[in-house]
Design a protein around this motif. Structure first.
Motif, PDB file in Angstrom:
ATOM      1  N   TRP A   1      53.323   0.011  70.509  1.00  0.00           N
ATOM      2  CA  TRP A   1      52.876  -0.848  70.624  1.00  0.00           C
ATOM      3  C   TRP A   1      53.495  -1.937  71.579  1.00  0.00           C
ATOM      4  CZ3 TRP A   1      47.306  -2.216  70.965  1.00  0.00           C
ATOM      5  CH2 TRP A   1      47.399  -3.476  71.142  1.00  0.00           C
ATOM      6  N   LYS A   2      55.105  -2.065  71.305  1.00  0.00           N
ATOM      7  CA  LYS A   2      55.249  -2.772  72.082  1.00  0.00           C
ATOM      8  C   LYS A   2      54.939  -2.685  73.435  1.00  0.00           C
ATOM      9  CE  LYS A   2      59.399  -3.263  69.847  1.00  0.00           C
ATOM     10  NZ  LYS A   2      61.305  -3.478  69.655  1.00  0.00           N
ATOM     11  N   ASP A   3      55.547  -1.157  73.735  1.00  0.00           N
ATOM     12  CA  ASP A   3      55.848  -0.072  74.885  1.00  0.00           C
ATOM     13  C   ASP A   3      54.318  -0.992  75.726  1.00  0.00           C
ATOM     14  OD1 ASP A   3      58.688   0.719  74.719  1.00  0.00           O
ATOM     15  OD2 ASP A   3      56.899   2.625  74.183  1.00  0.00           O
ATOM     16  N   VAL A   4      53.036  -0.811  75.042  1.00  0.00           N
ATOM     17  CA  VAL A   4      51.507  -1.401  76.036  1.00  0.00           C
ATOM     18  C   VAL A   4      51.881  -2.444  76.654  1.00  0.00           C
ATOM     19  CG1 VAL A   4      49.085  -1.297  75.130  1.00  0.00           C
ATOM     20  CG2 VAL A   4      50.691   0.536  74.284  1.00  0.00           C
ATOM     21  N   LYS A   5      51.054  -2.785  77.753  1.00  0.00           N
ATOM     22  CA  LYS A   5      51.488  -3.533  78.426  1.00  0.00           C
ATOM     23  C   LYS A   5      50.003  -3.996  78.968  1.00  0.00           C
ATOM     24  CE  LYS A   5      52.648  -5.704  82.592  1.00  0.00           C
ATOM     25  NZ  LYS A   5      53.530  -7.100  82.753  1.00  0.00           N
ATOM     26  N   CYS A   6      49.583  -5.359  77.551  1.00  0.00           N
ATOM     27  CA  CYS A   6      48.708  -6.093  77.517  1.00  0.00           C
ATOM     28  C   CYS A   6      47.974  -6.382  78.531  1.00  0.00           C
ATOM     29  CB  CYS A   6      48.098  -6.947  76.756  1.00  0.00           C
ATOM     30  SG  CYS A   6      48.200  -5.952  74.904  1.00  0.00           S
ATOM     31  N   LEU A   7      46.772  -6.401  78.418  1.00  0.00           N
ATOM     32  CA  LEU A   7      45.675  -7.405  80.212  1.00  0.00           C
ATOM     33  C   LEU A   7      46.594  -8.853  80.264  1.00  0.00           C
ATOM     34  CD1 LEU A   7      42.496  -6.204  80.031  1.00  0.00           C
ATOM     35  CD2 LEU A   7      44.406  -5.345  81.895  1.00  0.00           C
ATOM     36  N   SER A   8      46.694  -9.429  81.396  1.00  0.00           N
ATOM     37  CA  SER A   8      46.669 -11.119  81.347  1.00  0.00           C
ATOM     38  C   SER A   8      46.171 -12.216  81.540  1.00  0.00           C
ATOM     39  CB  SER A   8      48.178 -10.897  81.973  1.00  0.00           C
ATOM     40  OG  SER A   8      47.328 -11.205  83.784  1.00  0.00           O
ATOM     41  N   ASP A   9      45.797 -13.242  81.417  1.00  0.00           N
ATOM     42  CA  ASP A   9      45.043 -14.278  81.466  1.00  0.00           C
ATOM     43  C   ASP A   9      44.083 -13.418  83.093  1.00  0.00           C
ATOM     44  OD1 ASP A   9      45.380 -15.006  79.358  1.00  0.00           O
ATOM     45  OD2 ASP A   9      45.560 -16.561  79.865  1.00  0.00           O
ATOM     46  N   ALA A  10      45.303 -13.465  83.760  1.00  0.00           N
ATOM     47  CA  ALA A  10      44.475 -13.847  85.052  1.00  0.00           C
ATOM     48  C   ALA A  10      43.898 -12.050  85.436  1.00  0.00           C
ATOM     49  CB  ALA A  10      45.976 -13.710  86.009  1.00  0.00           C
ATOM     50  N   GLU A  11      45.019 -11.181  84.762  1.00  0.00           N
ATOM     51  CA  GLU A  11      44.084  -9.602  84.926  1.00  0.00           C
ATOM     52  C   GLU A  11      42.846  -9.538  84.368  1.00  0.00           C
ATOM     53  OE1 GLU A  11      47.911  -6.286  85.079  1.00  0.00           O
ATOM     54  OE2 GLU A  11      47.193  -7.869  83.432  1.00  0.00           O
ATOM     55  N   ALA A  12      42.236 -10.212  83.014  1.00  0.00           N
ATOM     56  CA  ALA A  12      40.996 -10.405  82.241  1.00  0.00           C
ATOM     57  C   ALA A  12      40.218 -10.952  83.349  1.00  0.00           C
ATOM     58  CB  ALA A  12      41.421 -10.620  81.041  1.00  0.00           C
ATOM     59  N   SER A  13      40.848 -12.640  83.515  1.00  0.00           N
ATOM     60  CA  SER A  13      39.464 -13.240  84.765  1.00  0.00           C
ATOM     61  C   SER A  13      39.452 -12.576  86.236  1.00  0.00           C
ATOM     62  CB  SER A  13      40.202 -13.995  85.176  1.00  0.00           C
ATOM     63  OG  SER A  13      40.243 -15.288  83.948  1.00  0.00           O
ATOM     64  N   GLN A  14      40.683 -11.044  86.164  1.00  0.00           N
ATOM     65  CA  GLN A  14      39.791 -10.813  87.838  1.00  0.00           C
ATOM     66  C   GLN A  14      38.809  -9.407  87.262  1.00  0.00           C
ATOM     67  OE1 GLN A  14      42.909  -8.654  89.758  1.00  0.00           O
ATOM     68  NE2 GLN A  14      42.266  -9.065  91.177  1.00  0.00           N
ATOM     69  N   ILE A  15      39.314  -8.410  86.249  1.00  0.00           N
ATOM     70  CA  ILE A  15      38.278  -7.590  85.992  1.00  0.00           C
ATOM     71  C   ILE A  15      37.555  -7.835  85.422  1.00  0.00           C
ATOM     72  CG2 ILE A  15      38.473  -6.125  84.561  1.00  0.00           C
ATOM     73  CD1 ILE A  15      41.298  -5.972  84.293  1.00  0.00           C
ATOM     74  N   ALA A  16      37.166  -9.091  85.053  1.00  0.00           N
ATOM     75  CA  ALA A  16      35.672  -9.585  85.258  1.00  0.00           C
ATOM     76  C   ALA A  16      34.806 -10.282  86.435  1.00  0.00           C
ATOM     77  CB  ALA A  16      35.315 -11.367  84.292  1.00  0.00           C
ATOM     78  N   SER A  17      35.593 -10.761  86.835  1.00  0.00           N
ATOM     79  CA  SER A  17      35.088 -11.270  88.131  1.00  0.00           C
ATOM     80  C   SER A  17      34.635 -10.186  89.828  1.00  0.00           C
ATOM     81  CB  SER A  17      35.900 -11.795  88.803  1.00  0.00           C
ATOM     82  OG  SER A  17      35.813 -13.241  88.020  1.00  0.00           O
ATOM     83  N   ARG A  18      35.472  -8.472  89.703  1.00  0.00           N
ATOM     84  CA  ARG A  18      35.209  -7.923  90.199  1.00  0.00           C
ATOM     85  C   ARG A  18      34.090  -7.067  90.237  1.00  0.00           C
ATOM     86  NH1 ARG A  18      40.522  -4.949  90.424  1.00  0.00           N
ATOM     87  NH2 ARG A  18      39.083  -3.298  91.980  1.00  0.00           N
ATOM     88  N   TYR A  19      33.796  -6.765  87.999  1.00  0.00           N
ATOM     89  CA  TYR A  19      33.112  -6.073  87.480  1.00  0.00           C
ATOM     90  C   TYR A  19      32.095  -6.783  88.193  1.00  0.00           C
ATOM     91  CZ  TYR A  19      30.299  -3.500  84.542  1.00  0.00           C
ATOM     92  OH  TYR A  19      29.328  -2.837  83.919  1.00  0.00           O
ATOM     93  N   ILE A  20      31.136  -8.047  87.124  1.00  0.00           N
ATOM     94  CA  ILE A  20      30.154  -8.690  87.397  1.00  0.00           C
ATOM     95  C   ILE A  20      29.770  -8.820  88.898  1.00  0.00           C
ATOM     96  CG2 ILE A  20      30.924 -10.963  87.463  1.00  0.00           C
ATOM     97  CD1 ILE A  20      27.948  -9.391  85.434  1.00  0.00           C
ATOM     98  N   ALA A  21      30.221  -9.113  89.731  1.00  0.00           N
ATOM     99  CA  ALA A  21      30.171  -8.955  91.298  1.00  0.00           C
ATOM    100  C   ALA A  21      29.574  -7.749  91.749  1.00  0.00           C
ATOM    101  CB  ALA A  21      31.720  -9.599  91.986  1.00  0.00           C
ATOM    102  N   LEU A  22      29.663  -6.520  90.900  1.00  0.00           N
ATOM    103  CA  LEU A  22      28.552  -4.805  91.288  1.00  0.00           C
ATOM    104  C   LEU A  22      27.702  -5.976  91.145  1.00  0.00           C
ATOM    105  CD1 LEU A  22      30.975  -2.415  89.533  1.00  0.00           C
ATOM    106  CD2 LEU A  22      30.895  -3.321  92.007  1.00  0.00           C
ATOM    107  N   TYR A  23      26.747  -6.422  90.871  1.00  0.00           N
ATOM    108  CA  TYR A  23      25.244  -7.146  90.221  1.00  0.00           C
ATOM    109  C   TYR A  23      25.064  -7.679  91.534  1.00  0.00           C
ATOM    110  CZ  TYR A  23      25.819  -3.948  86.164  1.00  0.00           C
ATOM    111  OH  TYR A  23      26.261  -2.540  85.346  1.00  0.00           O
TER     112      TYR A  23
END
Length: 179
Positions: A21-43
């Motif tokens: 679990w320590k080796d897993v790099k979780c999403l940062s706040d900035a990455e989560a926001s960017q992923i949300a913005s890019r995905y919803i913009a597909l519509y």
């Protein structure tokens, strides 16, 4: 003796899981926001014109639960695969009741690999299949939950819930086109 062995085995498993679990790099706040913005913009109107528009956002085995891309009144089965998602987003369904649609996150929260966000849709009426005149401003909201592959940062699963009934109300479709 057996009890000690079992305890040591559980401790060993827990330590291995914690190390992994320590080796897993979780999403940062900035990455989560960017992923949300890019995905919803597909519509957004005209956002997707070729399959390659999706390759930096969703995995090849992406699954969407919401009847995406074919309109607000579609209760079809989930969309499975990037190709099917592309076809859903670009399907020609004839004239639309709105144009110039833009979707954007209102707020974003996330865990290690899951992003949840409230989004807003804005558009203008075309006058088609509506009792409001062309050019009338439209807006409503929805919520998405997307799961992200942490190694690629691509979305492999999305579940969406939109307040589409509010769009139908704004278009004047309730009671006229939809009883």
């Amino acid at each position: 003796m057996l009890q000690s062995t079992v305890i040591l085995a559980f401790a060993s498993i827990a330590a291995a899981a914690a190390a992994t679990w320590k080796d897993v790099k979780c999403l940062s706040d900035a990455e989560a926001s960017q992923i949300a913005s890019r995905y919803i913009a597909l519509y957004d109107t005209g956002a997707v014109s070729q399959l390659s528009d999706l390759t930096s956002i969703v995995t090849q085995n992406f699954t969407s639960y919401d009847g995406t891309g074919t309109g607000p009144y579609d209760n079809g089965p989930s969309t499975v695969g990037a190709q099917a998602f592309y076809e859903s987003l670009t399907a020609s369904t004839g004239p639309s009741s709105f144009t110039d649609s833009v979707q954007s996150p209102v707020f974003v929260i996330h865990t290690c690999d899951t992003v949840v966000y409230r989004w807003q849709f804005t558009a203008v009426s075309t006058g088609y299949n509506a009792t409001v005149p062309a050019g009338t401003k439209l807006a409503f909201e929805g919520t998405d939950i997307v799961q992200v592959d942490l190694s690629s940062k691509l979305i492999y699963n999305a579940t969406s819930s939109g307040d589409w009934i509010n769009l139908a109300r704004e278009l004047g479709q309730i009671g006229n086109y939809f009883p």
